[in-house]
Design a protein around this motif. Structure first.
Motif, PDB file in Angstrom:
ATOM      1  N   THR A  65       0.854  -1.183   0.000  1.00 43.74           N
ATOM      2  CA  THR A  65       0.000   0.000   0.000  1.00 43.74           C
ATOM      3  C   THR A  65       0.891   1.234   0.000  1.00 43.74           C
ATOM      4  O   THR A  65       2.103   1.138   0.236  1.00 43.74           O
ATOM      5  N   VAL A  66       0.285   2.388  -0.249  1.00 44.48           N
ATOM      6  CA  VAL A  66       1.053   3.626  -0.250  1.00 44.48           C
ATOM      7  C   VAL A  66       0.237   4.732   0.402  1.00 44.48           C
ATOM      8  O   VAL A  66      -0.976   4.822   0.207  1.00 44.48           O
ATOM      9  N   ASP A  67       0.897   5.524   1.193  1.00 47.87           N
ATOM     10  CA  ASP A  67       0.354   6.773   1.715  1.00 47.87           C
ATOM     11  C   ASP A  67       1.226   7.879   1.150  1.00 47.87           C
ATOM     12  O   ASP A  67       2.435   7.689   0.972  1.00 47.87           O
ATOM     13  N   TYR A  68       0.628   9.016   0.883  1.00 44.92           N
ATOM     14  CA  TYR A  68       1.411  10.104   0.285  1.00 44.92           C
ATOM     15  C   TYR A  68       1.016  11.441   0.885  1.00 44.92           C
ATOM     16  O   TYR A  68      -0.068  11.605   1.436  1.00 44.92           O
ATOM     17  N   ARG A  69       1.920  12.377   0.708  1.00 47.45           N
ATOM     18  CA  ARG A  69       1.700  13.771   1.117  1.00 47.45           C
ATOM     19  C   ARG A  69       2.299  14.652   0.040  1.00 47.45           C
ATOM     20  O   ARG A  69       3.437  14.452  -0.391  1.00 47.45           O
ATOM     21  N   ILE A  70       1.522  15.630  -0.403  1.00 43.75           N
ATOM     22  CA  ILE A  70       2.026  16.582  -1.394  1.00 43.75           C
ATOM     23  C   ILE A  70       2.915  17.580  -0.670  1.00 43.75           C
ATOM     24  O   ILE A  70       2.459  18.274   0.240  1.00 43.75           O
ATOM     25  N   VAL A  71       4.180  17.633  -1.057  1.00 37.37           N
ATOM     26  CA  VAL A  71       5.124  18.578  -0.465  1.00 37.37           C
ATOM     27  C   VAL A  71       4.991  19.927  -1.158  1.00 37.37           C
ATOM     28  O   VAL A  71       4.931  20.969  -0.516  1.00 37.37           O
ATOM     29  N   THR A  72       4.945  19.897  -2.471  1.00 32.20           N
ATOM     30  CA  THR A  72       4.740  21.126  -3.237  1.00 32.20           C
ATOM     31  C   THR A  72       4.028  20.792  -4.534  1.00 32.20           C
ATOM     32  O   THR A  72       4.176  19.688  -5.062  1.00 32.20           O
ATOM     33  N   ALA A  73       3.252  21.748  -5.006  1.00 29.33           N
ATOM     34  CA  ALA A  73       2.510  21.599  -6.258  1.00 29.33           C
ATOM     35  C   ALA A  73       2.586  22.916  -7.012  1.00 29.33           C
ATOM     36  O   ALA A  73       2.322  23.973  -6.439  1.00 29.33           O
ATOM     37  N   GLU A  74       2.955  22.819  -8.276  1.00 26.73           N
ATOM     38  CA  GLU A  74       3.091  24.027  -9.098  1.00 26.73           C
ATOM     39  C   GLU A  74       2.421  23.795 -10.443  1.00 26.73           C
ATOM     40  O   GLU A  74       2.625  22.759 -11.075  1.00 26.73           O
ATOM     41  N   GLN A  75       1.646  24.752 -10.862  1.00 30.64           N
ATOM     42  CA  GLN A  75       1.043  24.703 -12.188  1.00 30.64           C
ATOM     43  C   GLN A  75       2.048  25.274 -13.181  1.00 30.64           C
ATOM     44  O   GLN A  75       2.462  26.422 -13.066  1.00 30.64           O
ATOM     45  N   LEU A  76       2.447  24.463 -14.160  1.00 26.52           N
ATOM     46  CA  LEU A  76       3.444  24.881 -15.142  1.00 26.52           C
ATOM     47  C   LEU A  76       2.814  25.471 -16.393  1.00 26.52           C
ATOM     48  O   LEU A  76       3.431  26.302 -17.065  1.00 26.52           O
ATOM     49  N   ALA A  77       1.614  25.009 -16.734  1.00 25.01           N
ATOM     50  CA  ALA A  77       0.874  25.491 -17.897  1.00 25.01           C
ATOM     51  C   ALA A  77      -0.597  25.192 -17.645  1.00 25.01           C
ATOM     52  O   ALA A  77      -0.945  24.639 -16.606  1.00 25.01           O
ATOM     53  N   ASP A  78      -1.441  25.518 -18.606  1.00 27.33           N
ATOM     54  CA  ASP A  78      -2.882  25.339 -18.395  1.00 27.33           C
ATOM     55  C   ASP A  78      -3.244  23.946 -17.902  1.00 27.33           C
ATOM     56  O   ASP A  78      -4.068  23.803 -17.016  1.00 27.33           O
ATOM     57  N   ASP A  79      -2.669  22.916 -18.486  1.00 28.61           N
ATOM     58  CA  ASP A  79      -3.034  21.550 -18.103  1.00 28.61           C
ATOM     59  C   ASP A  79      -1.823  20.722 -17.657  1.00 28.61           C
ATOM     60  O   ASP A  79      -1.821  19.508 -17.762  1.00 28.61           O
ATOM     61  N   VAL A  80      -0.794  21.402 -17.130  1.00 28.65           N
ATOM     62  CA  VAL A  80       0.426  20.715 -16.699  1.00 28.65           C
ATOM     63  C   VAL A  80       0.760  21.124 -15.271  1.00 28.65           C
ATOM     64  O   VAL A  80       0.866  22.311 -14.962  1.00 28.65           O
ATOM     65  N   VAL A  81       0.940  20.110 -14.419  1.00 24.69           N
ATOM     66  CA  VAL A  81       1.232  20.337 -12.999  1.00 24.69           C
ATOM     67  C   VAL A  81       2.463  19.527 -12.614  1.00 24.69           C
ATOM     68  O   VAL A  81       2.622  18.380 -13.026  1.00 24.69           O
ATOM     69  N   LEU A  82       3.317  20.148 -11.823  1.00 22.99           N
ATOM     70  CA  LEU A  82       4.504  19.494 -11.274  1.00 22.99           C
ATOM     71  C   LEU A  82       4.270  19.278  -9.787  1.00 22.99           C
ATOM     72  O   LEU A  82       3.813  20.184  -9.086  1.00 22.99           O
ATOM     73  N   GLY A  83       4.577  18.079  -9.321  1.00 16.79           N
ATOM     74  CA  GLY A  83       4.416  17.800  -7.904  1.00 16.79           C
ATOM     75  C   GLY A  83       5.629  17.120  -7.315  1.00 16.79           C
ATOM     76  O   GLY A  83       6.274  16.305  -7.964  1.00 16.79           O
ATOM     77  N   TRP A  84       5.939  17.501  -6.081  1.00 14.00           N
ATOM     78  CA  TRP A  84       6.951  16.812  -5.276  1.00 14.00           C
ATOM     79  C   TRP A  84       6.164  16.145  -4.171  1.00 14.00           C
ATOM     80  O   TRP A  84       5.429  16.793  -3.420  1.00 14.00           O
ATOM     81  N   ILE A  85       6.301  14.828  -4.061  1.00 11.14           N
ATOM     82  CA  ILE A  85       5.465  14.022  -3.198  1.00 11.14           C
ATOM     83  C   ILE A  85       6.338  13.213  -2.235  1.00 11.14           C
ATOM     84  O   ILE A  85       7.324  12.605  -2.652  1.00 11.14           O
ATOM     85  N   ALA A  86       5.959  13.191  -0.967  1.00 14.41           N
ATOM     86  CA  ALA A  86       6.565  12.277   0.006  1.00 14.41           C
ATOM     87  C   ALA A  86       5.636  11.071   0.079  1.00 14.41           C
ATOM     88  O   ALA A  86       4.441  11.218   0.365  1.00 14.41           O
ATOM     89  N   ALA A  87       6.148   9.897  -0.229  1.00 16.75           N
ATOM     90  CA  ALA A  87       5.324   8.688  -0.231  1.00 16.75           C
ATOM     91  C   ALA A  87       5.962   7.626   0.652  1.00 16.75           C
ATOM     92  O   ALA A  87       7.193   7.532   0.737  1.00 16.75           O
ATOM     93  N   ASP A  88       5.112   6.862   1.296  1.00 16.15           N
ATOM     94  CA  ASP A  88       5.562   5.746   2.134  1.00 16.15           C
ATOM     95  C   ASP A  88       4.858   4.485   1.672  1.00 16.15           C
ATOM     96  O   ASP A  88       3.637   4.374   1.796  1.00 16.15           O
ATOM     97  N   PHE A  89       5.632   3.563   1.097  1.00 16.88           N
ATOM     98  CA  PHE A  89       5.104   2.273   0.682  1.00 16.88           C
ATOM     99  C   PHE A  89       5.214   1.314   1.857  1.00 16.88           C
ATOM    100  O   PHE A  89       6.283   1.188   2.470  1.00 16.88           O
ATOM    101  N   SER A  90       4.106   0.645   2.166  1.00 17.92           N
ATOM    102  CA  SER A  90       4.084  -0.329   3.256  1.00 17.92           C
ATOM    103  C   SER A  90       3.795  -1.703   2.677  1.00 17.92           C
ATOM    104  O   SER A  90       3.172  -1.826   1.612  1.00 17.92           O
TER     105      SER A  90
END
Length: 124
Positions: A65-90
């Motif tokens: 399983t995985v739990d995640y947390r969005i560290v940062t989210a940035e919109q790069l263009a109208d339909d493009v998003v960049l995300g930095w995610i902290a995830a923990d796979f169990s």
């Protein structure tokens, strides 16, 4: 809606579906969340396209399983998003500790176009 709010929602929409598909070991459903030309780099050599994503998640152990947390989210263009995610796979195996990773994802038009994972080293 602010660009940050849009970016976080776009990430959460796809990552919630990713989390659910991983939890039921539905590797085809995970792969369908990626673009047909997605660049995918898990913890072993990279692939391009959905078949590589499906093969990667098919090889993962049942009960992962995985739990995640969005560290940062940035919109790069109208339909493009960049995300930095902290995830923990169990893992279902009691002897195997959770695996903390950092993900960088680019979501384009509601699908993951780029996915890069690296071991997460938390600051002390």
């Amino acid at each position: 809606m602010s660009t940050r709010t849009y970016a976080e929602k776009a990430l959460r929409d796809v990552l919630d579906a990713w989390q659910q598909a991983i939890g039921v070991h539905d590797f085809d459903r995970v792969a369908a969340l990626f673009t047909v030309d997605a660049v995918f780099q898990g913890l072993r050599p990279y692939s391009v396209g959905r078949p590589g994503v499906a093969a990667y998640y098919e090889s993962q152990p049942l009960g992962m399983t995985v739990d995640y947390r969005i560290v940062t989210a940035e919109q790069l263009a109208d339909d493009v998003v960049l995300g930095w995610i902290a995830a923990d796979f169990s893992f279902a195996e009691e002897f195997r500790p959770p695996l903390p990773v950092s993900l960088t994802v680019v979501v384009r038009a509601g699908a993951i176009a780029h996915y890069h994972v690296s071991p997460r080293i938390d600051a002390h």
